[in-house]
Write a protein that holds these residues in place. Structure first.
Motif, PDB file in Angstrom:
ATOM      1  N   ALA A 164      41.044  35.180  38.606  1.00 62.38           N
ATOM      2  CA  ALA A 164      41.430  36.261  37.707  1.00 62.38           C
ATOM      3  C   ALA A 164      40.390  36.367  36.591  1.00 62.38           C
ATOM      4  N   ARG A 165      40.660  37.222  35.597  1.00 61.98           N
ATOM      5  CA  ARG A 165      39.685  37.470  34.539  1.00 61.98           C
ATOM      6  C   ARG A 165      40.338  37.410  33.176  1.00 61.98           C
ATOM      7  N   LEU A 166      39.595  36.869  32.239  1.00 66.78           N
ATOM      8  CA  LEU A 166      39.986  36.881  30.838  1.00 66.78           C
ATOM      9  C   LEU A 166      38.938  37.708  30.093  1.00 66.78           C
ATOM     10  N   TRP A 167      39.389  38.803  29.477  1.00 65.91           N
ATOM     11  CA  TRP A 167      38.492  39.736  28.779  1.00 65.91           C
ATOM     12  C   TRP A 167      38.592  39.494  27.275  1.00 65.91           C
ATOM     13  N   LEU A 205      31.938  46.987  18.866  1.00 63.36           N
ATOM     14  CA  LEU A 205      32.625  45.875  19.505  1.00 63.36           C
ATOM     15  C   LEU A 205      31.673  45.124  20.419  1.00 63.36           C
ATOM     16  N   HIS A 206      31.920  43.829  20.546  1.00 61.57           N
ATOM     17  CA  HIS A 206      31.287  43.022  21.585  1.00 61.57           C
ATOM     18  C   HIS A 206      32.300  42.828  22.700  1.00 61.57           C
ATOM     19  N   GLY A 207      31.899  43.019  23.953  1.00 61.13           N
ATOM     20  CA  GLY A 207      32.808  42.861  25.075  1.00 61.13           C
ATOM     21  C   GLY A 207      32.227  41.965  26.143  1.00 61.13           C
ATOM     22  N   ASP A 208      33.091  41.154  26.745  1.00 60.32           N
ATOM     23  CA  ASP A 208      32.649  40.257  27.826  1.00 60.32           C
ATOM     24  C   ASP A 208      33.884  39.761  28.567  1.00 60.32           C
ATOM     25  N   ASP A 209      33.677  39.074  29.671  1.00 58.23           N
ATOM     26  CA  ASP A 209      34.795  38.511  30.426  1.00 58.23           C
ATOM     27  C   ASP A 209      34.350  37.225  31.100  1.00 58.23           C
ATOM     28  N   THR A 210      35.322  36.424  31.522  1.00 58.58           N
ATOM     29  CA  THR A 210      35.049  35.184  32.226  1.00 58.58           C
ATOM     30  C   THR A 210      36.150  34.944  33.246  1.00 58.58           C
ATOM     31  N   THR A 211      35.880  34.053  34.186  1.00 51.05           N
ATOM     32  CA  THR A 211      36.838  33.790  35.252  1.00 51.05           C
ATOM     33  C   THR A 211      37.936  32.852  34.783  1.00 51.05           C
ATOM     34  N   VAL A 212      39.130  33.043  35.352  1.00 51.27           N
ATOM     35  CA  VAL A 212      40.268  32.168  35.107  1.00 51.27           C
ATOM     36  C   VAL A 212      40.953  31.915  36.448  1.00 51.27           C
ATOM     37  N   PRO A 213      40.808  30.724  37.036  1.00 51.87           N
ATOM     38  CA  PRO A 213      41.526  30.443  38.288  1.00 51.87           C
ATOM     39  C   PRO A 213      43.037  30.483  38.050  1.00 51.87           C
ATOM     40  N   VAL A 214      43.751  31.188  38.924  1.00 50.97           N
ATOM     41  CA  VAL A 214      45.200  31.341  38.807  1.00 50.97           C
ATOM     42  C   VAL A 214      45.838  30.877  40.110  1.00 50.97           C
ATOM     43  N   LEU A 215      46.893  30.110  39.971  1.00 52.92           N
ATOM     44  CA  LEU A 215      47.589  29.575  41.139  1.00 52.92           C
ATOM     45  C   LEU A 215      48.248  30.706  41.917  1.00 52.92           C
ATOM     46  N   ALA A 216      47.950  30.764  43.219  1.00 54.45           N
ATOM     47  CA  ALA A 216      48.577  31.720  44.124  1.00 54.45           C
ATOM     48  C   ALA A 216      49.155  30.950  45.297  1.00 54.45           C
ATOM     49  N   LYS A 217      49.638  31.659  46.298  1.00 50.56           N
ATOM     50  CA  LYS A 217      50.268  31.006  47.433  1.00 50.56           C
ATOM     51  C   LYS A 217      49.251  30.191  48.215  1.00 50.56           C
ATOM     52  N   ILE A 254      40.266  39.933  20.260  1.00 52.52           N
ATOM     53  CA  ILE A 254      41.470  40.174  21.060  1.00 52.52           C
ATOM     54  C   ILE A 254      41.128  39.860  22.514  1.00 52.52           C
ATOM     55  N   PHE A 255      42.051  39.199  23.193  1.00 54.07           N
ATOM     56  CA  PHE A 255      41.849  38.799  24.578  1.00 54.07           C
ATOM     57  C   PHE A 255      42.874  39.518  25.458  1.00 54.07           C
ATOM     58  N   TYR A 256      42.452  39.803  26.701  1.00 51.92           N
ATOM     59  CA  TYR A 256      43.329  40.386  27.712  1.00 51.92           C
ATOM     60  C   TYR A 256      43.164  39.606  29.009  1.00 51.92           C
ATOM     61  N   TYR A 257      44.201  39.639  29.805  1.00 48.88           N
ATOM     62  CA  TYR A 257      44.166  38.976  31.112  1.00 48.88           C
ATOM     63  C   TYR A 257      44.344  40.024  32.207  1.00 48.88           C
ATOM     64  N   SER A 258      43.647  39.851  33.331  1.00 44.38           N
ATOM     65  CA  SER A 258      43.841  40.724  34.483  1.00 44.38           C
ATOM     66  C   SER A 258      43.683  39.907  35.754  1.00 44.38           C
ATOM     67  N   ASP A 302      50.363  34.753  36.554  1.00 42.44           N
ATOM     68  CA  ASP A 302      49.818  35.857  35.764  1.00 42.44           C
ATOM     69  C   ASP A 302      50.413  35.860  34.356  1.00 42.44           C
ATOM     70  N   ARG A 303      51.679  35.541  34.262  1.00 38.02           N
ATOM     71  CA  ARG A 303      52.308  35.497  32.937  1.00 38.02           C
ATOM     72  C   ARG A 303      51.669  34.403  32.082  1.00 38.02           C
ATOM     73  N   GLY A 304      51.324  33.290  32.710  1.00 36.57           N
ATOM     74  CA  GLY A 304      50.630  32.243  31.967  1.00 36.57           C
ATOM     75  C   GLY A 304      49.273  32.691  31.485  1.00 36.57           C
ATOM     76  N   GLY A 305      48.565  33.496  32.290  1.00 41.96           N
ATOM     77  CA  GLY A 305      47.280  34.028  31.854  1.00 41.96           C
ATOM     78  C   GLY A 305      47.426  34.973  30.679  1.00 41.96           C
ATOM     79  N   GLU A 306      48.460  35.808  30.708  1.00 40.92           N
ATOM     80  CA  GLU A 306      48.707  36.720  29.581  1.00 40.92           C
ATOM     81  C   GLU A 306      49.074  35.942  28.322  1.00 40.92           C
TER      82      GLU A 306
END
Length: 519
Positions: A262-265, A244-256, A283-287, A459-463
Motif C-alpha cells: 500500500a502507500r502512505l502519502w 506544498l511538498h508531496g511524496d509517498d512511500t510503501t507500506v506493506p499491509v497484511l492481506a489474505k 498531513i498524511f494519507y493512506y491508500s 487498511d484501517r490500521g494504515g489510516e
C-alpha cells in the motif's frame, strides 16, 4: 631468560600488560578508522545528497560498526591489569572521543556526601573545611506507576432528602482506566518510536503491569478518535499553503495469505525556507495502491505550487483547466542530481561528474539564501543562479545529442530535460525550493517503522497510522515534544471549547505554555 621464578613471573606479567596495551591500541585504531569513515560518509551525503534510503542504510551500518568497535576498544583498555613493576597503562591515544559536556541543568540533583574524618589522620589535630569537590554521575530511575483514586463524596440534604455528588471526572477514553500520560506514552511509543503493541505489552509485564495487546489496541483506537478533530485542523492548515511538498512511500499491509504494498502519502507545508510566517505542518494519507486518483482526491481543494517527483499520477493536477485552480509543477533537483550522481560515483563517467559539479554550484548558492525572504531569494537567483542554469541546459542538450538513447547518462539527462520547465520554475518564484527534501524527511519515520512492525494489520490500521503520523511529525516540525503535547491534549481536549480547538495545535500550544511560564 632469568632462572629465578619471581623474575620470570615479573617478566610474564610485563609481557601480558604490554600485549593488552597493544590490543587496546589496535582496537582504538580500528575505532578511529570507523569514526573517520562515518564522518566522510556523512559529509558526502550532506554535500552530494545521495539517495535517502541507500545513504541512510550506509550510515546506519557505519554507526553500528563504530559503536561495536568503540565498545571493543573501551573493553580492551579496561582489561589492562597493572604489572608488578608499577603497572603498564595505555597512554592517551588519538581515538576520537566525545567531549564531555555538563549534565543537563533541569535534572534534579541528589547530594551524597562521603563522610570526612573528624580529626587529622596525620597528627590528630582539628580539621577546618576548605571546600568540596563534586563529581556528577547521571543515573536512571525505572519508570514508575501509580493509581489515582478520585473520590466523589455523596451528601444528602436533611431537609429535602436530595442526594448531591460531584460529576464524574473526565477520562480521555470513555470507560477507560488509563490516564493521559500513560496513553500519550503508548501512542508515542507505537507511532513515534515504532514499538508495536505486543512488545509494549511485554515491557509493561516485565515492570509488573499486566496490559494485554487487546487492551492497548482499544486505547489506541480511542485516542485516535479523540484526536481526529486536530488532524482535520492540521489538514486544513496544510492545504491552505501557497506551496506544498508531496511524496509517498510503501507500506506493506497484511492481506489474505500475503502482504500487499500500500502507500502512505505526505504533503508538507514549510514556509521557513522563504521566511514565511506560517508554522510548518504535515498531513498524511493512506491508500491501498498508488493510482493517480488518490493525489487527485487529496488535493481536490488545493491550488498553488506542488513540489514533487515526476510521478505520472500527479499529471492531471497540472492541467490548465483544472478546478478549483491550476497547480504549478515544481520538480526536485535532488531527484535529477541523484540519477547523475550514481553514474558519477559508481561508473566514474566524466559527463556525469561534470553534470554533478555544475548542479552542485547551484546548490551552493541556494544554501546561502535559505531562510531569506522570497523577494531576496528571487533577486539572487536571477543574478547568480539563472546564468548557471542556462549554461547547464545548453551543455546538457549539446552532450545529450551525442549520446545514444539507450545510454544511462542520456536517460539521466532526459529525466531533467523533458521536465525543464518544472525544474526551472524556481527562477521565477522565490517561494519554490530547489528540492523536495521536506517531504522525504517527513517520511523517514514511516521508513523506520517498516523495519520494526514489518506490516500494517489492515487498511484501517494504515489510516490510523497516517492520522497519528500527521500529529507527531507536525509536532516535531514545530520543535515540540510529541509525547508531552499528546499528554496535555488528551488531558484537555474533551473540556476544550470546539471553537477554540486550534489553541491545542502544536504551534499555538507552545506559545500558550511560554506565556504561562513567563507569567
Amino acid at each position: 631468560m632469568p632462572d629465578d621464578i619471581e623474575a620470570l613471573k615479573a617478566a610474564l606479567l610485563a609481557e601480558r600488560a604490554a600485549r593488552r596495551e597493544s590490543e587496546a591500541r589496535a582496537a582504538g585504531a580500528e575505532a578511529m578508522v570507523a569514526h573517520l569513515k562515518l564522518l566522510i560518509a556523512k559529509l558526502k551525503r550532506e554535500q552530494f545528497g545521495t539517495s535517502a534510503e541507500r545513504g541512510r542504510k550506509l550510515l546506519d551500518q557505519l554507526e553500528m560498526q563504530l559503536e561495536d568497535l568503540e565498545t571493543a576498544a573501551a573493553e580492551a583498555e579496561a582489561a589492562i591489569e597493572p604489572a608488578s613493576n608499577g603497572g603498564t597503562t595505555v597512554r592517551p591515544f588519538t581515538r576520537a572521543k566525545p567531549v564531555r559536556g555538563p549534565l543537563p541543568e533541569h535534572l534534579p540533583r541528589e547530594r551524597v556526601v562521603i563522610p570526612a574524618p573528624s580529626i587529622c589522620p596525620c597528627c590528630g589535630g582539628t580539621l577546618a573545611k576548605l571546600g568540596e569537590t563534586i563529581t556528577e554521575t547521571l543515573e536512571s530511575i525505572p519508570r514508575s506507576y501509580k493509581v489515582i483514586q478520585t473520590v466523589r463524596e455523596k451528601f444528602s440534604c436533611r431537609t429535602c432528602q436530595t442526594i448531591s455528588q460531584p460529576p464524574a471526572p473526565f477520562h480521555p477514553i470513555a470507560r477507560g482506566r488509563a490516564g493521559p500520560e500513560l496513553l500519550a506514552t503508548i501512542m508515542h511509543a507505537k507511532f513515534g518510536e515504532h514499538l508495536p503493541l505486543n512488545r509494549q505489552s511485554e515491557r509493561f509485564a516485565a515492570e509488573g503491569i499486566e496490559l494485554s495487546v487487546s487492551t492497548l489496541a482499544d486505547w489506541v483506537g480511542g485516542c485516535t478518535a479523540v484526536l481526529a478533530p486536530l488532524v482535520a485542523l492540521i489538514e486544513a492548515h496544510v492545504l491552505a499553503a501557497d506551496r506544498l511538498h508531496g511524496d509517498d512511500t510503501t507500506v506493506p499491509v497484511l492481506a489474505k495469505d500475503k502482504t500487499v504494498l500500500a502507500r502512505l502519502w505526505t504533503y508538507v507545508r514549510n514556509d521557513r525556507p522563504f521566511a514565511g510566517p506560517s508554522p510548518p505542518a504535515a498531513i498524511f494519507y493512506y491508500s491501498r495502491d498508488r493510482r493517480g486518483e488518490h493525489p487527485r482526491q487529496h488535493l481536490r481543494t488545493y491550488s498553488g505550487i506542488l513540489q514533487a517527483d515526476a510521478y505520472d499520477g500527479f499529471n492531471d493536477l497540472y492541467l490548465p483547466g483544472r478546478k478549483p485552480g491550476p497547480i504549478i509543477e515544481a520538480a526536485c533537483w535532488a531527484h535529477g542530481r541523484r540519477k547523475l550522481f550514481v553514474l558519477a560515483d559508481v561508473a566514474k563517467a566524466p559527463l556525469a561528474v561534470e553534470a554533478v559539479r555544475r548542479i552542485d554550484a547551484i546548490f551552493a548558492i541556494e544554501r546561502d539564501i535559505n531562510g531569506q525572504s522570497a523577494e531576496q531569494r528571487l533577486a539572487v537567483r536571477r543574478e547568480r543562479v539563472a546564468p548557471l542554469v542556462a549554461s547547464l541546459e545548453q551543455w546538457m542538450r549539446t552532450e545529450r545529442a551525442k549520446l545514444s538513447r539507450h545510454n544511462d547518462i542520456a536517460k539521466a539527462m532526459d529525466y531533467m530535460l523533458k521536465q525543464w520547465q518544472a525544474f526551472t520554475c524556481f527562477l521565477d518564484d522565490g517561494r519554490i525550493c530547489l528540492t523536495n527534501n521536506a517531504a522525504e524527511r517527513s517520511l523517514r519515520g514511516a521508513a523506520l517503522g517498516r523495519k520494526a512492525w514489518l506490516f500494517a494489520g489492515s487498511d484501517r490500521g494504515g489510516e490510523r497510522a497516517a492520522a497519528m503520523y500527521s500529529l507527531i511529525v507536525t509536532a516535531k516540525l514545530n520543535d515540540v515534544d510529541p509525547r508531552a503535547w499528546l499528554a496535555d491534549v488528551l488531558r484537555r481536549v474533551a473540556d476544550h471549547p470546539a471553537s477554540r480547538l486550534s489553541e491545542l495545535l502544536p504551534w499555538n500550544w507552545t506559545k500558550a505554555r511560554n506565556l504561562a511560564a513567563a507569567a
